[in-house]
Enzyme design. Sequence first.
Site, PDB file in Angstrom:
ATOM      1  N   SER A  51       0.823  -1.211   0.000  1.00 46.22           N
ATOM      2  CA  SER A  51       0.000   0.000   0.000  1.00 46.22           C
ATOM      3  C   SER A  51       0.858   1.262   0.000  1.00 46.22           C
ATOM      4  CB  SER A  51      -0.934  -0.005   1.218  1.00 46.22           C
ATOM      5  OG  SER A  51      -1.770  -1.135   1.167  1.00 46.22           O
ATOM      6  N   ASN A  52       2.047   1.197   0.628  1.00 40.79           N
ATOM      7  CA  ASN A  52       2.948   2.348   0.632  1.00 40.79           C
ATOM      8  C   ASN A  52       3.535   2.634  -0.737  1.00 40.79           C
ATOM      9  OD1 ASN A  52       3.295   3.436   3.455  1.00 40.79           O
ATOM     10  ND2 ASN A  52       3.554   1.265   3.819  1.00 40.79           N
ATOM     11  N   LYS A 175       0.207 -11.147   5.594  1.00 36.08           N
ATOM     12  CA  LYS A 175       0.572  -9.886   6.240  1.00 36.08           C
ATOM     13  C   LYS A 175      -0.682  -9.343   6.904  1.00 36.08           C
ATOM     14  CE  LYS A 175       2.029  -5.119   5.611  1.00 36.08           C
ATOM     15  NZ  LYS A 175       2.193  -3.970   4.703  1.00 36.08           N
TER      16      LYS A 175
END
Length: 311
Positions: A51-52, A175
Amino acid sequence: MASKSTPPPNGVYVPAVLFLTENEDLDVPSIKAHVLRLAQGGVTGILVQGSNGEAQHLSHDERKQAITLTRQTLDENGFKDVVVVAGTGGQSTRETKKLCADAAEAGAAYALVLTPGVWPPQMNKPNILRFHREVADASPIPTMIYNFPTVTAGLDLDSDTITSLASHPNIVGTKLSCGNIGKLTRLTSSLSPSEFATFPGKSDVFLQGLVSNSAGIIGALPNVAPKAHVKLYNLWKEGKLDEAAKLQSLLSHADWQLGRLGSIGGIKAIVSKHWGYGDPHVRGPLAPVDIEQTSAAIDKLEELIALEKSL
């Protein structure tokens, strides 16, 4: 039944931010500089298009280019053992399969797969199971389940669902960006770590996850301080729990402050200011962060940066 694929090795993984130019193109020199600093910091692996990495804002070609750049940078600088994981979340099963194939071609060893969140009422448990199994069936590299309710319209996979998926021969880990240590503990105590790796997705529960037999960490904060995370991991392995707990408290405060600062834009701004590469440009609708103008508290973040530079 096919033999079980091997999960990624334990350790510190970082979902790397993707630096951009002012006109929002890939900033190749800064991307390479960041990958190199992370590898030199001792990380076990780099997640491209977590997402980063602004994955949902990139074209398929850009996603593939970013993976290739990462793998090439590592190989050219003697970091062939650093693992590349690619985020391959798409909003359809077909697109996700294509992204997994692209990731394998670009040099990724594992694919991290988000559950589609455009139609949450239709994503019941049977549909979620079917999606992840069909993607894993088709993927040329092992897949991992990415549970991040914030970016999947609140969909939060429970431990029963993830345990069911873990029996698939090509699904090798998860994750948990939900940060749920109870869920993590249920998974690590029911699944063999040699077959399924469970990572928390937040640095503020890094040590708590290790105590519960996690595989390490895949978190945003190592973009800023990879060496500090590796230090905590090594303290834990050496049995120095008191020292590890002290460092964990700093990571927890710094992780909170980084999120309050503005997450992706904040990471880029901090890295640009303190390590001298990249600019804090993000793709709209995200907004850049000006850390000189922020009113957010960053004292613990600054303390962590000072520690990082001393290591």
